[in-house]
Motif scaffolding. Structure first.
Motif, PDB file in Angstrom:
ATOM      1  N   VAL A  71       6.730   4.386  -1.108  1.00 42.45           N
ATOM      2  CA  VAL A  71       6.013   5.568  -0.609  1.00 42.45           C
ATOM      3  C   VAL A  71       5.671   5.414   0.867  1.00 42.45           C
ATOM      4  O   VAL A  71       5.900   6.318   1.664  1.00 42.45           O
ATOM      5  CB  VAL A  71       4.736   5.825  -1.435  1.00 42.45           C
ATOM      6  N   ALA A  72       5.112   4.260   1.237  1.00 43.12           N
ATOM      7  CA  ALA A  72       4.676   4.030   2.616  1.00 43.12           C
ATOM      8  C   ALA A  72       5.811   3.507   3.477  1.00 43.12           C
ATOM      9  O   ALA A  72       6.604   2.667   3.050  1.00 43.12           O
ATOM     10  CB  ALA A  72       3.516   3.039   2.638  1.00 43.12           C
ATOM     11  N   TYR A  73       5.858   4.019   4.703  1.00 44.21           N
ATOM     12  CA  TYR A  73       6.856   3.576   5.679  1.00 44.21           C
ATOM     13  C   TYR A  73       6.118   3.271   6.977  1.00 44.21           C
ATOM     14  O   TYR A  73       5.870   4.162   7.786  1.00 44.21           O
ATOM     15  CB  TYR A  73       7.914   4.661   5.872  1.00 44.21           C
ATOM     16  N   PRO A  74       5.698   2.015   7.193  1.00 43.80           N
ATOM     17  CA  PRO A  74       4.927   1.679   8.398  1.00 43.80           C
ATOM     18  C   PRO A  74       5.815   1.487   9.629  1.00 43.80           C
ATOM     19  O   PRO A  74       6.876   0.874   9.549  1.00 43.80           O
ATOM     20  CB  PRO A  74       4.252   0.363   8.009  1.00 43.80           C
ATOM     21  N   VAL A  75       5.366   2.014  10.755  1.00 52.07           N
ATOM     22  CA  VAL A  75       6.062   1.858  12.038  1.00 52.07           C
ATOM     23  C   VAL A  75       5.045   1.308  13.028  1.00 52.07           C
ATOM     24  O   VAL A  75       4.197   2.039  13.538  1.00 52.07           O
ATOM     25  CB  VAL A  75       6.636   3.193  12.540  1.00 52.07           C
TER      26      VAL A  75
ATOM     27  N   ALA B  81      -3.809  -8.182  11.691  1.00 48.25           N
ATOM     28  CA  ALA B  81      -2.769  -7.422  10.998  1.00 48.25           C
ATOM     29  C   ALA B  81      -2.545  -6.081  11.693  1.00 48.25           C
ATOM     30  O   ALA B  81      -3.484  -5.460  12.213  1.00 48.25           O
ATOM     31  CB  ALA B  81      -3.168  -7.186   9.545  1.00 48.25           C
ATOM     32  N   PHE B  82      -1.288  -5.632  11.719  1.00 53.86           N
ATOM     33  CA  PHE B  82      -1.015  -4.285  12.210  1.00 53.86           C
ATOM     34  C   PHE B  82      -1.726  -3.282  11.295  1.00 53.86           C
ATOM     35  O   PHE B  82      -1.701  -3.421  10.062  1.00 53.86           O
ATOM     36  CB  PHE B  82       0.485  -3.992  12.220  1.00 53.86           C
ATOM     37  N   LYS B  83      -2.335  -2.281  11.904  1.00 52.69           N
ATOM     38  CA  LYS B  83      -3.043  -1.272  11.111  1.00 52.69           C
ATOM     39  C   LYS B  83      -2.114  -0.596  10.100  1.00 52.69           C
ATOM     40  O   LYS B  83      -2.503  -0.352   8.948  1.00 52.69           O
ATOM     41  CB  LYS B  83      -3.658  -0.215  12.032  1.00 52.69           C
ATOM     42  N   VAL B  84      -0.889  -0.312  10.525  1.00 52.29           N
ATOM     43  CA  VAL B  84       0.031   0.380   9.618  1.00 52.29           C
ATOM     44  C   VAL B  84       0.474  -0.516   8.475  1.00 52.29           C
ATOM     45  O   VAL B  84       0.673  -0.051   7.340  1.00 52.29           O
ATOM     46  CB  VAL B  84       1.254   0.931  10.380  1.00 52.29           C
ATOM     47  N   GLU B  85       0.645  -1.805   8.738  1.00 59.58           N
ATOM     48  CA  GLU B  85       1.024  -2.735   7.674  1.00 59.58           C
ATOM     49  C   GLU B  85      -0.118  -2.876   6.669  1.00 59.58           C
ATOM     50  O   GLU B  85       0.097  -2.908   5.459  1.00 59.58           O
ATOM     51  CB  GLU B  85       1.390  -4.097   8.259  1.00 59.58           C
ATOM     52  N   MET B  86      -1.343  -2.988   7.193  1.00 56.76           N
ATOM     53  CA  MET B  86      -2.512  -3.075   6.322  1.00 56.76           C
ATOM     54  C   MET B  86      -2.613  -1.860   5.422  1.00 56.76           C
ATOM     55  O   MET B  86      -2.813  -1.963   4.204  1.00 56.76           O
ATOM     56  CB  MET B  86      -3.776  -3.209   7.187  1.00 56.76           C
TER      57      MET B  86
ATOM     58  N   ARG C 182     -14.911   1.540  10.591  1.00 58.79           N
ATOM     59  CA  ARG C 182     -14.383   2.905  10.558  1.00 58.79           C
ATOM     60  C   ARG C 182     -12.941   3.031  10.059  1.00 58.79           C
ATOM     61  O   ARG C 182     -12.457   4.153   9.906  1.00 58.79           O
ATOM     62  CB  ARG C 182     -14.495   3.549  11.938  1.00 58.79           C
ATOM     63  N   ILE C 183     -12.245   1.947   9.796  1.00 60.42           N
ATOM     64  CA  ILE C 183     -10.873   2.051   9.279  1.00 60.42           C
ATOM     65  C   ILE C 183     -10.889   1.770   7.791  1.00 60.42           C
ATOM     66  O   ILE C 183     -11.203   0.650   7.357  1.00 60.42           O
ATOM     67  CB  ILE C 183      -9.923   1.074   9.985  1.00 60.42           C
ATOM     68  N   LEU C 184     -10.570   2.760   6.994  1.00 59.28           N
ATOM     69  CA  LEU C 184     -10.562   2.589   5.551  1.00 59.28           C
ATOM     70  C   LEU C 184      -9.555   1.522   5.141  1.00 59.28           C
ATOM     71  O   LEU C 184      -8.487   1.384   5.743  1.00 59.28           O
ATOM     72  CB  LEU C 184     -10.214   3.911   4.859  1.00 59.28           C
ATOM     73  N   ASN C 185      -9.925   0.772   4.121  1.00 64.31           N
ATOM     74  CA  ASN C 185      -9.087  -0.271   3.506  1.00 64.31           C
ATOM     75  C   ASN C 185      -8.957  -1.538   4.337  1.00 64.31           C
ATOM     76  O   ASN C 185      -8.330  -2.502   3.902  1.00 64.31           O
ATOM     77  CB  ASN C 185      -7.684   0.252   3.157  1.00 64.31           C
TER      78      ASN C 185
ATOM     79  N   ALA D 291      -0.219   0.349   4.692  1.00 57.82           N
ATOM     80  CA  ALA D 291       0.931   0.444   3.791  1.00 57.82           C
ATOM     81  C   ALA D 291       0.706  -0.404   2.543  1.00 57.82           C
ATOM     82  O   ALA D 291       1.069   0.001   1.421  1.00 57.82           O
ATOM     83  CB  ALA D 291       2.206   0.013   4.511  1.00 57.82           C
ATOM     84  N   ASP D 292       0.102  -1.568   2.719  1.00 60.49           N
ATOM     85  CA  ASP D 292      -0.229  -2.413   1.563  1.00 60.49           C
ATOM     86  C   ASP D 292      -1.214  -1.705   0.643  1.00 60.49           C
ATOM     87  O   ASP D 292      -1.099  -1.779  -0.591  1.00 60.49           O
ATOM     88  CB  ASP D 292      -0.815  -3.746   2.033  1.00 60.49           C
ATOM     89  N   ALA D 293      -2.184  -1.015   1.244  1.00 61.68           N
ATOM     90  CA  ALA D 293      -3.168  -0.286   0.442  1.00 61.68           C
ATOM     91  C   ALA D 293      -2.494   0.849  -0.338  1.00 61.68           C
ATOM     92  O   ALA D 293      -2.814   1.092  -1.512  1.00 61.68           O
ATOM     93  CB  ALA D 293      -4.273   0.265   1.343  1.00 61.68           C
ATOM     94  N   ILE D 294      -1.564   1.544   0.306  1.00 69.66           N
ATOM     95  CA  ILE D 294      -0.842   2.620  -0.374  1.00 69.66           C
ATOM     96  C   ILE D 294      -0.031   2.062  -1.542  1.00 69.66           C
ATOM     97  O   ILE D 294       0.017   2.651  -2.636  1.00 69.66           O
ATOM     98  CB  ILE D 294       0.073   3.361   0.622  1.00 69.66           C
ATOM     99  N   GLU D 295       0.592   0.922  -1.327  1.00 69.95           N
ATOM    100  CA  GLU D 295       1.390   0.309  -2.399  1.00 69.95           C
ATOM    101  C   GLU D 295       0.522  -0.044  -3.596  1.00 69.95           C
ATOM    102  O   GLU D 295       0.953   0.095  -4.748  1.00 69.95           O
ATOM    103  CB  GLU D 295       2.101  -0.937  -1.873  1.00 69.95           C
ATOM    104  N   ARG D 296      -0.711  -0.478  -3.346  1.00 69.37           N
ATOM    105  CA  ARG D 296      -1.605  -0.809  -4.457  1.00 69.37           C
ATOM    106  C   ARG D 296      -1.974   0.428  -5.267  1.00 69.37           C
ATOM    107  O   ARG D 296      -2.224   0.351  -6.476  1.00 69.37           O
ATOM    108  CB  ARG D 296      -2.875  -1.479  -3.925  1.00 69.37           C
TER     109      ARG D 296
END
Length: 465
Positions: free
Chosen positions: A263-267, A245-250, A232-235, A252-257
């Motif tokens: 653009v992405a700022y993971p917390v 992996a932290f969900k936000v880090e994962m 259920r979690i895209l990407n 953020a990597d997808a957004i960068e691609r």
């Protein structure tokens, strides 16, 4: 990435300003707005209250205005204790969306007086008859800087970009970009959005705002990817689950691609931490995609104190036991609530209550006691959210993002005020809508308080001073 300062106000305050500044006589008028201030990545001025300058104490013409210094002194007096910023605003009845040489000269005089009284940034603004605002800030150097975005948050979300240069004017009126066009994409590129919760519904929201072109995407979630999340979690991938992996880090990597860097700022913190709250406070738009009432309370208070429009999404699949059949699906629901600061909050709508917060806290602290109380009927109306499937998540999350688009780039036949809540009832093939007027509204003492301590009125979030 989004840059530049922001000036934000509620629709109610904007309406009051507009009514005072344009009494119908074609002459300029003036008012003063007192603002709290948040210095995050960018400066955000948060309109808290207004002082109307009476018409009869001013010298007023169609292209000229002079008003007495008594009202500056009053504004300074009301701002000193909390160190509020003061925004001087006057009307241009002729529709000129800009600052004249006379405005420049007036600011040079008045800003010196304001800094002498309260040594923080202040500003000046003009409004034209359709309500469009252009504004600028002055710091200690007395040099003006255009405010990048003026936001008016109500049933509609009005976005006035970069005052003068960013507004398209037709016949003296600002034109909102047409939904679903490249103009809309350009407008979104100037906005910052925060997505709280990047799991089932949150990852779908995050995917949409990525591809819609938001200039900054703040991702807030403290959880890590697990094998059971992959459906259920895209990407997310098996490699993400194996490495926890932290969900936000994962994401953020997808957004960068897709979008590149910046653009992405993971917390990777709980939304109930000071770091996460202050990160979200930078945003212009807030999506809440969580499964706890405590997190929704945090989002509710963030929206109120920092005047951020809030879109809250949730899904629910209750079950029931039927004789001769066993367990069966009792309903398949998606809920989307839009909360405008100063309107009916999530608390007013009973998305969370004091009782449900207590029950949730008890469950986290002692599951056995919680189950005992639930069996004895001590906790009324508390339902576990069933694990959601991706199809329902996508349906609810897409409806949630469409709700934002409908308010920022109006497209509905009816007023957006009629759609404060959307309830998707898939089993019954129905959708129910509740108007803003359909909810009770409790006055909010925290409205527009910004980052005043204790943060969000919660002692545990205090900065220690």
């Amino acid at each position: 990435m989004k840059t530049g300062a922001t000036f934000v106000m509620t629709e109610a305050l904007h309406t009051a300003l507009r009514e005072h500044l344009f009494p119908g006589d074609g002459l300029e008028a003036a008012a003063i707005v007192l603002c709290t201030r948040y210095e995050g990545k960018r400066t955000k001025l948060i309109a808290k209250s207004m002082i109307s300058v009476p018409y009869d104490v001013c010298e007023r013409r169609g292209d000229f205005l002079r008003w007495p210094g008594d009202y500056l002194e009053r504004a300074i007096s009301e701002s000193e204790a909390a160190q509020l910023s003061i925004m001087l605003i006057h009307s241009h009845p002729g529709g000129f969306l800009g600052f004249s040489e006379l405005d420049d000269e007036s600011d040079r005089i008045t800003m010196r007086s304001l800094f002498a009284g309260v040594e923080v940034i202040h500003g000046s603004a003009i409004m034209i008859p359709d309500g469009t605002i252009a504004a600028r800030l002055y710091d200690a150097s007395q040099c003006p800087t255009d405010i990048a975005l003026v936001s008016v948050i109500g049933d509609d979300i009005r976005l006035y970009f970069n005052g003068i240069d960013g507004c398209a004017l037709i016949d003296g009126k600002s034109r909102v970009p047409l939904a679903f066009t490249s103009e809309m994409t350009q407008a979104l590129s100037k906005l910052s959005v925060a997505v709280i919760g990047v799991s089932g519904t949150g990852s779908v929201v995050a995917e949409q705002v990525t591809r819609l072109g938001f200039g900054e995407i703040i991702l807030i979630d403290h959880d890590r990817v697990e094998p059971r999340n992959l459906n259920r979690i895209l990407n997310s991938t098996t490699a993400d689950a194996e490495s926890s992996a932290f969900k936000v880090e994962m994401f953020a990597d997808a957004i960068e691609r897709v979008r590149g860097k910046g653009v992405a700022y993971p917390v990777s913190k709980s939304v109930g931490t000071r770091e996460a709250v202050l990160a979200a406070a930078d945003a212009d738009i807030l999506f809440c995609c969580v499964d706890t009432r405590f997190a929704r309370m945090i989002a509710d208070r963030l929206a109120s104190r920092f005047l951020i429009p809030l879109f809250d999404v949730g899904v629910l699949i209750p079950t029931m036991k039927v004789e001769a059949v066993g367990m069966t699906i009792a309903g398949v629901y998606g809920r989307i609530d839009y909360v405008k600061p100063g309107g009916a909050s999530l608390a007013d709508r009973e998305v969370y209550t004091g009782e449900s917060l207590r029950a949730e806290s008890l469950r986290a602290a002692n599951p056995e006691v919680y189950q005992q109380q639930l069996q004895h009927g001590y906790i009324q109306g508390f339902h576990e959210e069933a694990p959601a499937v991706i199809s329902l998540n996508m349906l609810a999350a897409s409806t949630c993002v469409m709700e934002f688009l409908a308010r920022a780039f109006p497209m509905r036949e009816e007023s957006n005020a009629n759609y404060a809540r959307t309830l998707i009832k898939f089993r019954e093939a129905e959708q129910e809508f509740t108007a803003e007027s359909g909810f009770r509204h409790t006055p909010d003492s925290g409205l527009a308080l910004g980052a005043a301590e204790p943060l969000l009125g919660i002692a545990d979030l205090s900065g220690g001073f």
